[in-house]
Design an enzyme around this catalytic site. Structure first.
Site, PDB file in Angstrom:
ATOM      1  N   TRP A 214      -0.945  12.799  -9.718  1.00 28.31           N
ATOM      2  CA  TRP A 214       0.385  12.556 -10.302  1.00 28.31           C
ATOM      3  C   TRP A 214       0.358  11.345 -11.211  1.00 28.31           C
ATOM      4  CZ3 TRP A 214       4.482   8.893  -8.368  1.00 28.31           C
ATOM      5  CH2 TRP A 214       3.942   7.860  -7.589  1.00 28.31           C
TER       6      TRP A 214
ATOM      7  N   GLU B  68       1.506   5.405   0.742  1.00 33.65           N
ATOM      8  CA  GLU B  68       0.643   6.191   1.637  1.00 33.65           C
ATOM      9  C   GLU B  68       0.395   5.488   2.971  1.00 33.65           C
ATOM     10  OE1 GLU B  68      -2.730   7.003  -0.849  1.00 33.65           O
ATOM     11  OE2 GLU B  68      -1.789   8.793  -1.704  1.00 33.65           O
TER      12      GLU B  68
ATOM     13  N   GLN C  95       2.479   0.597  -2.248  1.00 28.19           N
ATOM     14  CA  GLN C  95       2.858   0.624  -3.671  1.00 28.19           C
ATOM     15  C   GLN C  95       4.333   0.966  -3.781  1.00 28.19           C
ATOM     16  OE1 GLN C  95       0.287   4.249  -3.507  1.00 28.19           O
ATOM     17  NE2 GLN C  95       1.207   4.598  -5.508  1.00 28.19           N
TER      18      GLN C  95
HETATM   19  C1  BGC Z   1      -2.433   6.009  -4.598  1.00 32.31           C
HETATM   20  C2  BGC Z   1      -1.899   7.300  -5.177  1.00 32.31           C
HETATM   21  C3  BGC Z   1      -2.701   7.648  -6.407  1.00 32.31           C
HETATM   22  C4  BGC Z   1      -4.195   7.671  -6.101  1.00 32.31           C
HETATM   23  C5  BGC Z   1      -5.037   7.855  -7.350  1.00 32.31           C
HETATM   24  C6  BGC Z   1      -3.922   6.160  -4.314  1.00 32.31           C
HETATM   25  O1  BGC Z   1      -4.435   4.964  -3.840  1.00 32.31           O
HETATM   26  O2  BGC Z   1      -1.765   5.691  -3.395  1.00 32.31           O
HETATM   27  O3  BGC Z   1      -0.539   7.154  -5.524  1.00 32.31           O
HETATM   28  O4  BGC Z   1      -2.296   8.880  -6.895  1.00 32.31           O
HETATM   29  O5  BGC Z   1      -4.578   6.453  -5.528  1.00 32.31           O
HETATM   30  O6  BGC Z   1      -4.829   6.804  -8.249  1.00 32.31           O
END
Ligand code: BGC
Length: 768
Positions: free
Chosen positions: A358, A490, A603
């Site tokens: 995304w 996350e 984040q």
């Molecule tokens: C982030 C995601 C992101 C992914 C790739 C992860 O650490 O939490 O939002 O899409 O990295 O950049």
């Protein structure tokens, strides 16, 4: 401690001094790419120290069989991996009978690497004393041509300093490479053919399963003091997956000997016969020669910089940071090919599989929209349109949805989901929202509505159907809820009613609904075609609306904030400032359960919603939510500091905005997250661009016009950037006293500065 060995410089990334512990980090930082291929800054000669070998070709991947501890239904069968591609840069070197290896030299001095971002080349120079006491000076330059994007060029010069030397150059191409992150220690390349002809060598290999055929080629010339020597290769080793030539030279003390190696890849994505294509491209490169190719390459970079450069005066580290970010974005993706996308690590490492996240829609599109032709952003949108059928299949087969509901994958190469952690694959469904938002954002910025009736509306309908079916009705709340999700943060899994997810779900339904009405009025033929194709009824539309109108959003009346999810306030709310530094990064120090129970946020999550839908909320609401959530945010995703920088600038928290700016722009250069050796964070680099343009510049598009509310960090004297707004190029230069606008274009444009209209005439400068 952050790494601090990169010398501050406006246009270059420079490392001085040889430190074996920095080799892997520097291999990431000094990576080069040209949109079609790229590589880590591995040494050409053999190196026995710690190194992470990586060369990559855009669009070439391998579906590595999934490996998980406990299989869960709905997991994808494979994890697509960007492939470590065959090595074309390798040149083994023997000097007076000894294999030259920087790790075994008795002395290495004047070691210097330079990545010249203005001109797009990478240089490495040093003096070394071998065990046999031969002292040599070495200077190597490498670039991957932007003009001929299948070709790279190496000019490797050696000058023996203390005695005459017999130098044997052994250039090779080698398809016997592996990935560091294979799941089953499998080889991904099947060698097909090795061919030689004079100074040219070719290895053709194909990927297992995906059958991408790649010819990796080389052409070598040996020069003494710049003059071609016409030495032919004396021995040739040809294995099934490698070809190596050997050139013997006798070089007098003080004379400069060099090998020029042309190399690269021709791939079956673009050519029927990859060997013939390689032979042809070598001829084109030879005909131009090293100097002309380099000149054209520098001119191509000048053109890229002409539009995309951001200047910052008075703060060299900030200047270097933004240029590094812009440079890497352009090295990764130039927008020529709608089959390609932007992997989070670009061509600098294997992590994240090189696939599409995304990140592209949420972070990258604004950069490409404003610094390139609008076709580039359209290509990025088209990429998802072309994968709509797979997104529908994904929702149906893996998650049991029906009726054309589309769930785009979290991670993909060809439209199929290839991520396999349940909490992300099945639960981080907010990604669907960013894909719809990007369509809105594209139209808002470019004014090109044609994309929606042509392609976008089908995507919007598939996504709206997904949210309609994914929401469930809570009798207790008498509202629709979305259960069991992972939001952008996350560090929380399987939560209920993530504010961001619920909000974007509602927005997607409303936006799709509005676009159906608009297309029905303005493009009736497209409307008929699409509605018939997707079999959308009034009853279904009505049901969509009842979900969006009755969506539940968790909030705290007492604190005046939205809750990241149900129950967030039950946590032990110790702010990050009271967390001992030794505990960070928490994802490296704590067990997962501890991370999940903690209030710490990886984040922007609620704040991501405020970022996308800024004008749905008041500034006071933003401030309350920002103050609350930022205090628990550890910014352990590269995507985090940029959003916070933009919002801090809006809230006049300029010191914070500046600190976040440095963190986002120098994330890799200063290795904030202690992982740069794995590769650079490419997608968040577009966020860095946003933090200047949207953060300090305050740029927004409202009602088809550009608005600015310029601010400037006290550390800077001034900054400037350019925006391609609907084929008019506007330059904005901000100092502490004023903002200047100038226009390259043919018709006047009205911009708003702090809501006041200002007319800018073509080729004139206006001061606000
Ligand atoms: C982030 C995601 C992101 C992914 C790739 C992860 O650490 O939490 O939002 O899409 O990295 O950049």
């Amino acid at each position: 401690m952050n790494q601090d060995y990169i010398q501050p410089n406006d246009w270059s990334i420079i490392e001085e001094g040889f430190d074996v512990d920095r080799v892997k980090s520097s291999e990431s930082l000094f990576s080069i790419g040209n949109g079609a291929m790229g590589q880590r800054a591995n040494f050409e000669e053999n190196y026995s120290g710690h190194t992470f070998q990586g060369s990559y070709i855009a669009g070439i991947y391998y579906p590595d069989k999934t490996k998980v501890g406990w299989w869960k239904n709905g997991y994808p069968k494979y994890f697509a991996k960007v492939l470590n591609a065959p090595n074309w840069i390798g040149i083994d070197i023997e000097i007076n009978g000894e294999n030259f290896d920087l790790n075994s030299c008795t002395e290495v001095s004047n070691f210097r690497r330079e990545l010249n971002m203005k001109e797009g080349w990478y240089n490495r120079s040093f003096t070394a004393v071998l065990k046999n006491k031969t002292e040599i000076a070495v200077n190597v330059r490498r670039f991957l041509s932007i003009e001929l994007d299948e070709v790279g060029y190496i000019n490797y010069e050696i000058t023996p300093l203390n005695k005459d030397a017999k130098i044997v150059y052994k250039p090779y191409v080698d398809a016997g490479v592996t990935n560091e992150d294979t799941n089953w220690e499998e080889k991904f390349w099947e060698p097909l053919d090795v061919k030689k002809s004079g100074n040219e060598g070719f290895v053709t290999a194909q990927t297992f399963k995906t059958h991408f055929k790649v010819t990796t080629f080389m052409h070598n010339s040996i020069l003494t003091n710049g003059e071609l020597t016409h030495i032919s290769p004396s021995t040739i080793d040809a294995l099934s997956d490698k070809i190596q030539f050997s050139y013997d030279t006798i070089v007098a003390k003080g004379e400069k000997s060099s090998i020029q190696k042309i190399g690269g890849y021709t791939v079956s994505l673009n050519h029927e016969n990859t060997v013939t294509a390689a032979e042809k491209i070598i001829q084109v490169a030879l005909h131009k020669g090293y100097d002309q190719l380099l000149e054209e390459h520098i001119a191509a970079w000048a053109k890229i910089w002409e539009m995309s450069d951001i200047t910052i005066t008075g703060d060299v580290k900030a200047q270097q940071g933004i240029r590094f970010n812009i440079f890497q974005l352009n090295q990764t993706y130039l927008g020529k090919d709608s089959r390609l996308n932007i992997g989070p690590k670009g061509f600098t490492g294997e992590k994240y599989g090189g696939s599409t996240y995304w990140d592209t829609e949420a972070y990258c599109i604004p950069f490409y929209m404003a610094t390139k032709d609008q076709q580039v952003a359209r290509n990025l949108l088209t990429y998802r349109f072309n994968q709509l059928d797979k997104a529908i299949e994904n929702a149906k087969d893996n998650l049991g949805f029906k009726n054309g509901a589309a769930l785009y994958p979290m991670v993909t190469m060809n439209g199929e989901e290839c991520h396999n952690e349940w909490e992300i694959t099945h639960e981080e469904i907010h990604r669907n929202g960013a894909i719809a938002f990007a369509i809105f954002n594209y139209y808002r910025f470019t004014g090109d509505y044609s994309y929606i009736p042509e392609k976008g509306l089908e995507v919007l309908i598939g996504i709206a159907r997904f949210w309609h079916q994914r929401a469930s009705f809570s009798k207790e709340k008498d509202q629709y809820v979305i259960l069991g999700v992972t939001g952008p943060n996350e560090y929380e899994n399987n939560i209920n009613n993530n504010f961001y997810t619920n909000y974007i779900a509602k927005w997607c339904i409303d936006y799709a609904y509005e676009q159906i009405q608009k297309v029905s009025l303005e493009y009736p033929l497209d409307h008929k075609r699409i509605i018939e194709k997707v079999a959308l009824s009034e009853t279904e539309l009505h049901e969509w609306k009842s979900v969006s109108q009755n969506m539940y959003f968790p909030k705290s009346a007492e604190l005046g904030i939205y809750l990241q999810q149900d129950g967030f306030l039950d946590k032990d709310l110790v702010p990050v400032k009271d967390l001992d530094r030794s505990q960070r990064p928490i994802n490296q120090k704590w067990s997962w359960d501890r991370v999940l129970r903690s209030p710490y946020i990886k984040q922007a999550d609620v704040l991501q919603c405020f970022y996308f839908f800024e004008n749905h909320f008041s500034k006071e609401e933003l401030e309350r939510n920002f103050d609350f959530y930022e205090s628990f945010t550890v910014h352990e995703s590269s995507l985090s500091p940029c959003v916070h920088s933009i919002q801090a600038a809006k809230l006049d928290k300029m010191d914070m905005a500046y600190t976040f700016y440095l963190r986002t722009s120098r994330l890799d250069l200063d290795d904030y997250n202690k992982e740069v050796e794995e590769g650079c964070h490419i997608t968040s680099m577009a966020g860095t661009w946003m933090s200047i343009v949207e953060g300090f510049g305050g740029m927004r598009v409202k009602n088809d016009s550009l608005h600015f509310s310029p601010k400037i960090p006290k550390e800077w004297e001034g900054y400037s950037f350019k925006i391609n707004f609907r084929n008019q190029i506007l330059k904005i230069a901000v100092t502490h006293n004023e903002t200047q606008f100038s226009l390259e274009g043919d018709k006047e444009i009205t911009v708003f500065v702090n809501e006041k209209p200002i007319e800018v005439q073509p080729n004139q400068m206006v001061t606000a």
